[in-house]
Each structure stands twice: as structure tokens, then as C-alpha cells.
Scaffold this motif. Structure first.
Motif, mmCIF file in Angstrom:
data_model
loop_
_atom_site.group_PDB
_atom_site.id
_atom_site.type_symbol
_atom_site.label_atom_id
_atom_site.label_comp_id
_atom_site.label_asym_id
_atom_site.label_seq_id
_atom_site.Cartn_x
_atom_site.Cartn_y
_atom_site.Cartn_z
ATOM 1 N N LEU A 215 29.923 56.086 23.574
ATOM 2 C CA LEU A 215 30.287 54.703 23.276
ATOM 3 C C LEU A 215 29.137 53.756 23.603
ATOM 4 C CD1 LEU A 215 33.870 54.500 24.892
ATOM 5 C CD2 LEU A 215 33.312 55.007 22.502
ATOM 6 N N THR A 216 28.868 52.832 22.684
ATOM 7 C CA THR A 216 28.042 51.683 23.039
ATOM 8 C C THR A 216 28.939 50.707 23.795
ATOM 9 O OG1 THR A 216 28.579 50.445 21.040
ATOM 10 C CG2 THR A 216 26.722 51.987 20.907
ATOM 11 N N MET A 217 28.381 49.628 24.307
ATOM 12 C CA MET A 217 29.216 48.657 25.009
ATOM 13 C C MET A 217 30.216 48.004 24.058
ATOM 14 S SD MET A 217 28.913 48.635 28.226
ATOM 15 C CE MET A 217 29.737 47.101 28.637
ATOM 16 N N ASP A 218 29.793 47.733 22.832
ATOM 17 C CA ASP A 218 30.736 47.161 21.866
ATOM 18 C C ASP A 218 31.882 48.133 21.599
ATOM 19 O OD1 ASP A 218 29.319 44.821 21.642
ATOM 20 O OD2 ASP A 218 28.156 45.479 19.895
ATOM 21 N N ASP A 219 31.542 49.418 21.488
ATOM 22 C CA ASP A 219 32.583 50.439 21.304
ATOM 23 C C ASP A 219 33.498 50.502 22.531
ATOM 24 O OD1 ASP A 219 31.404 51.135 18.883
ATOM 25 O OD2 ASP A 219 30.168 52.703 19.798
#
Length: 381
Positions: A368-372
Motif C-alpha cells: 500500500l502507498t499512503m493514499d492506498d
């Protein structure tokens, strides 16, 4: 012709030299008493013969010793000069101890700073001028002790090539302040160029200086490990505005804010925990704070591995990579089902490579990215 007054800055040097006790080594009576001072300033060569108000020609004595010297000729001029030299040597030996740990130094320094702080806040800040001028003499004496202790143990303080991040630079500023406080203020001069550096109180754990969190999670984990080994660590709270850890010191619980930078720097240095930055503490705390703000409980699985947390029975691992590669993912050796969150969000979705995503599918882990991460957490609610 009226006798010329002894300049205040010389009087201040005399108080510092005396350490608050009669300079006659056979007497040593306390001069600064709660019900009134008994200090007297004696001229070694009589003022009527020399008109000499210099520091070298003055000495602080109790009334009895002053009378015995001036009127009874019980001591010679040379004997009294020897008293000055002996007191300087005595003070130097007593307060120029070399310590092998900061903790031992702190035991002597902390009470002196505490007393100075109490006097300053009680009298100076409350505009009680007469009481301040009376107890300022005690600060002079404490400062002299501090100067000896700090100068002898400079190697025990964290240092950095950038003075803004250096505790040693703060200590050096304190020594300059002590010297100016003692030597330069005249009767009608109240402005000082070198002020007391408030960060000193943070270094010695007297008052927090919330300057911002130091970046290295690894340094914090190392400190926790060292405190646990000494049976001092109690717990840590992350995911809030001002995260902190609690440890035991002399049978008392101490709350240490992680944004108390001078104190944290000193503890990292003293415990040999200054590590390079792998995961940024501020970024990790931000992610955990997001969980807390959304009323989602989390548990840090191991206080020596703060980046591994459990959320609703799901295991999360936080990392900080500019662009997570396939090789870096493999090196993490993640277990199946692990959710890996890259806290590095400066480059958006490209902080995880396509090859890493493909490898994650094979390994059965989620990236996960932070947005994810934000979306994932919202779906957990």
C-alpha cells in the motif's frame, strides 16, 4: 573623601569564589543564611593604605574572622592570600570530577539547575527585586559549581557539526552565560548578551523542550532495548499529537516526550543509540495517528520493532522507501498475509515499483502507498 564602592561585578566574583562559606579554611561558616547574610568583604591590604577594591585584594569572611584579621592581626596578609588560592584549588578538586557516564554527572548537575530555576521563577519573574538580588548570590555559587562540572565533562554531551542540533553547543553557551552573569554586569546594567539557554533544562530532564521529533525510528528502538535491559522501560504511546515513552529513574516514573529533542538526543548519545534513519518517526506516528483519529485500535507487536502493528487482527508493516523495489521486498522476507505500507509519500504512487507489486502477488502480501492506506483503513471501519 568617601570610600569608593566595590563594583558589583567584583562582588559577584567574590560570592562565586567563596561558595557561600567563610574563606578561612579553619572556619568555613555559612555566609548566606535564611534569616540574613553574615558575609563581610575584607581588604587584604587595608583600604586606607591602598584604596584597592580589586578582586585580588578582597576576600569574603564571616564577622568573627573579619574582626580577627583587621583588628586583632590574627592572620597575616600572606595567609589570607593563601586562603584564596586554597579555596580555588578546593573547589576545582571538588567539582572538577571526571565522570564515565552522563547519569552520574546528572546527579550533581540537576539539583543545582533546579535550585537556580526555582530562584529565578520565584523572584525574578515575579518582580520581587530585593529577594532576587539576595538569592542571586546563591545562583552565582551554583553557577561556579556548574561551570567546573560541565567543563570537565564536555565529552559526555551529544555533539553535531551543525550547532543547531548539538547539545554540546548548548552547554558551551551555558558556560558563556555563567561567565557573563558573574563578571560583566555593572550596577546599572541589566541587559545580558548571552541568555540562559532553556534547552539545558531539557538536556537534564527538568523541563521539556518540544522542538520536534528526531527522525530515526531505529534510534528509538535501540533506546527502548537498552532501557528494557536495565529494567527501566515501562511503555510507549504513539499515534497521538505528542507521543511519549515512560521509563523508571530512581524509582520514579518519567514521561519523556519524543519531541523533546535535546533530552532525546542526549539519551541516544548516552546509551549509544544514534542510528541512521531507516524509517522516519514522524511519518510512522502520522500513520498511527490516522488510525487513532478514525477510532481504529492498533497494537504495537514489539516495542523493539515499532513499525510492526496489528490492526483488527491484520498485521501491518510500515517501511520508508523512495521506491520499493522487488529486491527490497524480497529482503523483507514478509509472511503471507502481511500488509506493507510505504510511508514515503513524496513521489505518490511511484513509491512502489511495478516489479514489487508483481512479486507481492507471488508472496501473498499486500503493498500500500499512503493514499492506498487511507482508503484501506476507511474500508476497515
Amino acid at each position: 573623601m568617601a570610600r569608593k564602592a566595590i563594583p558589583e561585578y567584583i562582588q559577584r566574583r567574590l560570592y562565586a569564589e567563596s561558595m557561600g562559606r567563610c574563606m578561612n579554611p579553619a572556619c568555613g561558616k555559612d555566609l548566606l543564611l535564611t534569616n540574613g547574610d553574615i558575609v563581610e568583604k575584607a581588604h587584604i591590604i587595608p583600604h586606607c593604605d591602598s584604596a584597592d577594591n580589586s578582586f585580588e585584594n578582597l576576600i569574603l569572611l564571616c564577622p568573627n574572622c573579619h574582626t580577627n584579621f583587621d583588628k586583632n592581626s590574627a592572620f597575616t596578609e600572606e595567609e589570607v592570600r593563601i586562603w584564596k588560592r586554597e579555596r580555588q584549588q578546593q573547589v576545582s578538586q571538588l567539582f572538577s570530577q571526571k565522570f564515565d557516564t552522563f547519569e552520574k554527572l546528572e546527579e550533581l548537575v540537576k539539583p543545582l539547575l533546579t535550585e537556580n530555576k526555582t530562584i529565578y521563577e520565584s523572584y525574578y519573574l515575579n518582580d520581587k527585586r530585593k529577594l532576587w538580588e539576595k538569592f542571586e548570590e546563591k545562583i552565582l555559587i551554583n553557577n561556579q559549581k556548574l561551570r567546573f562540572l560541565l567543563s570537565k565533562n564536555r565529552d559526555l554531551f551529544q555533539k553535531h557539526h551543525d550547532e543547531y542540533f548539538s547539545n554540546l553547543a548548548i552547554i558551551d553557551q551555558l558556560i558563556l552565560h555563567i561567565d557573563e552573569f558573574r563578571d560583566t554586569r555593572k550596577d546599572d546594567e541589566k541587559i545580558r548578551t548571552v541568555l540562559f539557554p532553556e534547552e539545558v533544562n531539557s538536556i537534564f530532564g527538568l523541563e521539556s523542550s518540544l522542538e520536534g521529533m528526531l527522525p530515526s525510528v531505529e534510534s528509538l528502538e535501540c533506546l527502548i532495548c537498552k532501557l528494557q535491559n536495565e529494567d527501566k522501560f515501562v511503555g510507549i504511546t504513539l499515534g497521538i499529537e505528542d507521543p511519549f515513552l515512560i521509563y523508571k529513574e530512581h524509582d520514579e516514573y518519567v514521561q519523556l516526550f519524543l519531541s523533546d529533542a535535546p533530552r532525546i538526543r542526549q539519551m541516544y548519545f548516552s546509551y549509544h543509540c544514534l542510528k541512521s534513519v531507516g524509517i522516519r518517526l514522524g511519518s510512522l506516528n502520522f500513520a498511527l495517528k490516522y488510525l487513532d483519529n478514525n477510532h481504529i485500535a492498533f497494537k504495537i507487536e514489539n516495542c523493539q520493532n515499532l513499525s510492526n502493528v496489528t490492526v483488527k487482527e491484520k498485521s501491518f508493516k510500515f517501511i520508508y522507501e523512495y521506491c520499493l523495489s522487488k529486491a527490497e521486498l524480497i529482503s523483507l522476507a514478509p509472511k503471507k498475509g502481511l500488509i506493507i505500507v510505504n510511508l514515503h509519500n513524496w513521489n505518490g504512487g511511484s513509491c512502489i515499483s511495478n516489479e514489487a507489486y508483481e512479486q507481492a502477488k507471488i508472496m501473498g502480501v499486500t503493498l500500500l502507498t499512503m493514499d492506498d492506506f487511507y482508503v484501506y483503513i476507511q474500508n476497515l471501519k
